[in-house]
Every structure is written in structure tokens, then in C-alpha cells.
Scaffold this motif. Structure first.
Motif, PDB file in Angstrom:
ATOM      1  N   LEU A  31       0.724  -1.100   0.148  1.00  0.00           N
ATOM      2  CA  LEU A  31       0.014  -0.088  -0.110  1.00  0.00           C
ATOM      3  C   LEU A  31       0.967   1.372  -0.140  1.00  0.00           C
ATOM      4  O   LEU A  31       0.624   2.238  -0.774  1.00  0.00           O
ATOM      5  N   ALA A  41       0.555   3.966  -2.850  1.00  0.00           N
ATOM      6  CA  ALA A  41       0.592   5.311  -2.649  1.00  0.00           C
ATOM      7  C   ALA A  41       1.530   6.568  -3.461  1.00  0.00           C
ATOM      8  O   ALA A  41       1.350   7.527  -3.617  1.00  0.00           O
ATOM      9  N   HIS A  86      -8.601   2.308   1.907  1.00  0.00           N
ATOM     10  CA  HIS A  86      -7.964   2.637   0.714  1.00  0.00           C
ATOM     11  C   HIS A  86      -9.145   2.532  -0.336  1.00  0.00           C
ATOM     12  O   HIS A  86      -8.715   3.027  -1.520  1.00  0.00           O
TER      13      HIS A  86
END
Length: 166
Positions: free
Chosen positions: A60, A64, A94
Motif C-alpha cells: 500500500l 501510494a 484505501h
């Protein structure tokens, strides 16, 4: 979507973790047929041990940092182990569309939790989950990890016993 191919990529990430003596969890994130982020479990052994660098969180963070804006609902996460509550929550926050995992986390898996009593942010998430893809290969990595006397991470735990007794 080619579940076999993408889980294979996650398994390779898990093998990298195992090779450096970390817990063998690997993860890849796929958008429109291509891997856009990957990660493997970090810091489960030694002095810097922590419970934040799970494979999904590592991936993640890399997602990002991605320069192209991607629709998170069109992303499928492939992980060699069922995400824990922390990772499952982070993936929901998310806006990830789907999780595919290989081996169930009999001790700390979060994907089967009853979200009906949670706040709307989690309860109303449209995330989809599928388990058991290439389970045997992932199980073999976890068995190798738990059978190695050099590894103390989760030794003697419910997950270790569950894994070694299969």
C-alpha cells in the motif's frame, strides 16, 4: 483475471521474505492486468522486529507513491496469507476492490469478521474476498518457516500448530 499468475508473483515475494528469514507473506496489487505494487513481510526477526511492516502495508505504501492516479476499486490484491484485521482495514480504507489470498490465517485473519456491527465506513465497504488460491504452495512456505528452529516468530502459537499439523 489470471489468479494463478498473480498469486505466483505474490508467492515469489513470500519466498524473498523467507530467504531473509522473515515470515513468508508476499503481496502484489494488480490494476488492469498489471502489477502496480508489491511487498513482502519485513522485520519479523532480529532487533528491529515490529508488527507494522506486513506485506499488504508495504505494498500500500508503494501504491501510494505511484505517480499515475489509479481507481482503487479496480485493484485486486493477491496475498499469500489472509490479511489480518489491520491490513484488511487498511485495504478497505484505501477503497481496494478485491482481495485474493492463498492461506487462511487461522489465528489472526480479518476477512471473515462480521462487519454488520461496525461503523458504516467498514460495514458498507464493497470489498470482495476470495481465499484458497494456490493454498498448497503457500502452506509449504509457512510449514518451512515454522519447522525451522531459527525462527521464533509465532513459535508455539495457534497458527504454528495449525500449520504444522496439516
Amino acid at each position: 483475471m489470471d489468479y494463478d499468475r498473480f498469486m505466483g508473483a505474490a508467492l515469489r515475494e513470500a519466498q524473498k521474505a523467507l530467504a531473509r528469514r522473515d515470515f513468508p507473506v508476499g503481496c502484489v496489487m494488480v490494476h488492469e492486468g498489471r502489477i502496480v505494487a508489491r511487498g513482502s513481510r519485513k522485520r519479523t526477526c532480529g532487533d528491529g522486529r515490529n508488527e507494522l511492516d506486513h506485506a499488504e502495508i508495504v505494498a500500500l505504501r508503494r501504491l501510494a507513491a505511484h505517480t499515475d492516479p489509479l481507481d482503487p476499486s479496480a485493484i485486486t490484491v493477491f496475498s499469500t496469507m489472509e490479511p489480518c484485521l489491520m491490513c484488511f482495514s487498511a485495504l478497505m480504507l484505501h477503497g481496494i476492490g478485491k482481495i485474493v489470498y492463498s492461506y487462511e490465517d487461522a489465528m489472526g485473519g480479518g476477512t471473515a469478521c462480521d462487519r454488520s456491527r461496525l461503523s458504516p465506513l467498514y460495514r458498507d465497504s464493497l470489498i470482495r474476498v476470495r481465499g484458497g488460491v494456490r493454498r498448497g504452495e503457500s502452506l509449504a512456505l509457512f510449514k518451512a518457516f515454522f519447522a525451522d528452529p531459527r525462527h521464533s516468530y509465532w513459535r508455539g502459537s495457534h497458527l504454528a500448530e495449525y500449520t504444522l499439523n496439516q
